[in-house]
Design a protein around this motif. Structure first.
Motif, PDB file in Angstrom:
ATOM      1  N   GLY A 230      14.504 -64.852  15.068  1.00  0.00           N
ATOM      2  CA  GLY A 230      14.516 -63.914  13.943  1.00  0.00           C
ATOM      3  C   GLY A 230      15.015 -62.527  14.273  1.00  0.00           C
ATOM      4  N   GLY A 231      15.282 -62.218  15.543  1.00  0.00           N
ATOM      5  CA  GLY A 231      15.837 -60.907  15.833  1.00  0.00           C
ATOM      6  C   GLY A 231      15.495 -60.345  17.188  1.00  0.00           C
ATOM      7  N   SER A 232      16.030 -59.160  17.428  1.00  0.00           N
ATOM      8  CA  SER A 232      15.844 -58.458  18.697  1.00  0.00           C
ATOM      9  C   SER A 232      15.082 -57.168  18.454  1.00  0.00           C
ATOM     10  CB  SER A 232      17.198 -58.112  19.317  1.00  0.00           C
ATOM     11  OG  SER A 232      17.931 -59.273  19.577  1.00  0.00           O
ATOM     12  N   ARG A 233      14.475 -56.659  19.522  1.00  0.00           N
ATOM     13  CA  ARG A 233      13.841 -55.346  19.414  1.00  0.00           C
ATOM     14  C   ARG A 233      13.753 -54.674  20.771  1.00  0.00           C
ATOM     15  NH1 ARG A 233       7.358 -56.433  18.486  1.00  0.00           N
ATOM     16  NH2 ARG A 233       7.668 -58.645  18.327  1.00  0.00           N
ATOM     17  N   ALA A 234      13.756 -53.352  20.722  1.00  0.00           N
ATOM     18  CA  ALA A 234      13.612 -52.548  21.932  1.00  0.00           C
ATOM     19  C   ALA A 234      12.130 -52.450  22.271  1.00  0.00           C
ATOM     20  CB  ALA A 234      14.202 -51.160  21.721  1.00  0.00           C
ATOM     21  N   VAL A 235      11.815 -52.584  23.565  1.00  0.00           N
ATOM     22  CA  VAL A 235      10.427 -52.545  24.016  1.00  0.00           C
ATOM     23  C   VAL A 235      10.296 -51.685  25.265  1.00  0.00           C
ATOM     24  CG1 VAL A 235       9.797 -54.796  23.035  1.00  0.00           C
ATOM     25  CG2 VAL A 235      10.713 -54.665  25.365  1.00  0.00           C
ATOM     26  N   ARG A 236       9.058 -51.308  25.536  1.00  0.00           N
ATOM     27  CA  ARG A 236       8.711 -50.610  26.773  1.00  0.00           C
ATOM     28  C   ARG A 236       7.652 -51.462  27.454  1.00  0.00           C
ATOM     29  NH1 ARG A 236       9.388 -45.847  29.039  1.00  0.00           N
ATOM     30  NH2 ARG A 236      10.354 -44.968  27.192  1.00  0.00           N
ATOM     31  N   ALA A 237       7.868 -51.774  28.737  1.00  0.00           N
ATOM     32  CA  ALA A 237       6.976 -52.665  29.482  1.00  0.00           C
ATOM     33  C   ALA A 237       5.935 -51.879  30.264  1.00  0.00           C
ATOM     34  CB  ALA A 237       7.799 -53.516  30.452  1.00  0.00           C
TER      35      ALA A 237
ATOM     36  N   PRO B  50      11.498 -49.468  32.685  1.00  0.00           N
ATOM     37  CA  PRO B  50      10.597 -50.172  31.765  1.00  0.00           C
ATOM     38  C   PRO B  50      11.113 -50.368  30.341  1.00  0.00           C
ATOM     39  CG  PRO B  50       9.734 -48.001  32.294  1.00  0.00           C
ATOM     40  CD  PRO B  50      10.952 -48.199  33.137  1.00  0.00           C
ATOM     41  N   VAL B  51      12.170 -49.703  29.946  1.00  0.00           N
ATOM     42  CA  VAL B  51      12.713 -49.915  28.603  1.00  0.00           C
ATOM     43  C   VAL B  51      13.643 -51.120  28.657  1.00  0.00           C
ATOM     44  CG1 VAL B  51      14.113 -48.944  26.745  1.00  0.00           C
ATOM     45  CG2 VAL B  51      12.459 -47.503  27.938  1.00  0.00           C
ATOM     46  N   ALA B  52      13.427 -52.052  27.723  1.00  0.00           N
ATOM     47  CA  ALA B  52      14.193 -53.298  27.707  1.00  0.00           C
ATOM     48  C   ALA B  52      14.406 -53.734  26.263  1.00  0.00           C
ATOM     49  CB  ALA B  52      13.442 -54.379  28.484  1.00  0.00           C
TER      50      ALA B  52
END
Length: 159
Positions: free
Chosen positions: A107-114, A99-101
């Motif tokens: 404007g940018g990137s970010r780490a997420v959890r689904a 789930p971590v992606a």
């Protein structure tokens, strides 16, 4: 005269070859422009487009998909659908296993959890997505599938 009791025809969706070609063209546009074109922020009546980086559930290899999104406060929400086809998209199966992606937004990137939205949260987010679809009847399109379309919530991995 319009007969309100007459059955409405099912929504018309493009043939699969057209959908697959559109996806390929979209990815190529992103690559050719070095990422300057192909992503957008959602705005009233129009959903956004983001790049979603996942890890393959069996291979462990990096995978990338461009998907539609809407914003819900600090969260990003997308529909796990495969051009309204029955099988779930590979990126959703990968997120269920890992789930971590990472997402790329204008404007940018970010780490997420689904996670999958359920119950009242799902109903609320479905309405948010409907507000961004000007011409499509999401409920009619969803009825064409054998199972409910999962809504995937991408929250900051730091939370």
């Amino acid at each position: 005269m319009n007969d309100p009791t007459a059955p409405t025809p099912p929504p018309r969706i493009p043939p699969r070859w057209f959908i697959v070609t559109a996806w390929a063209v979209h990815r190529a546009l992103y690559r050719v422009t070095g990422g300057r074109k192909g992503l957008r922020r959602p705005r009233p009546g129009v959903y956004g487009m983001m790049r979603l980086h996942t890890v393959g559930r069996r291979t462990g290899r990096a995978r990338v998909a461009i998907v539609a999104d809407v914003e819900d406060g600090a969260d990003i929400v997308t529909m796990a659908m495969n051009g309204w086809g029955e099988p779930p998209p590979a990126w959703w199966i990968n997120l269920q296993a890992h789930p971590v992606a990472t997402i790329d937004l204008p404007g940018g990137s970010r780490a997420v959890r689904a996670s999958e939205a359920t119950g009242a949260e799902r109903e609320r987010l479905w309405a948010v997505f409907q507000a961004h679809e000007k011409d499509a009847d999401l409920d009619a399109l969803a009825r064409m599938r054998g199972a409910p379309t999962p809504l995937v919530v991408l929250r900051s991995a730091e939370r």
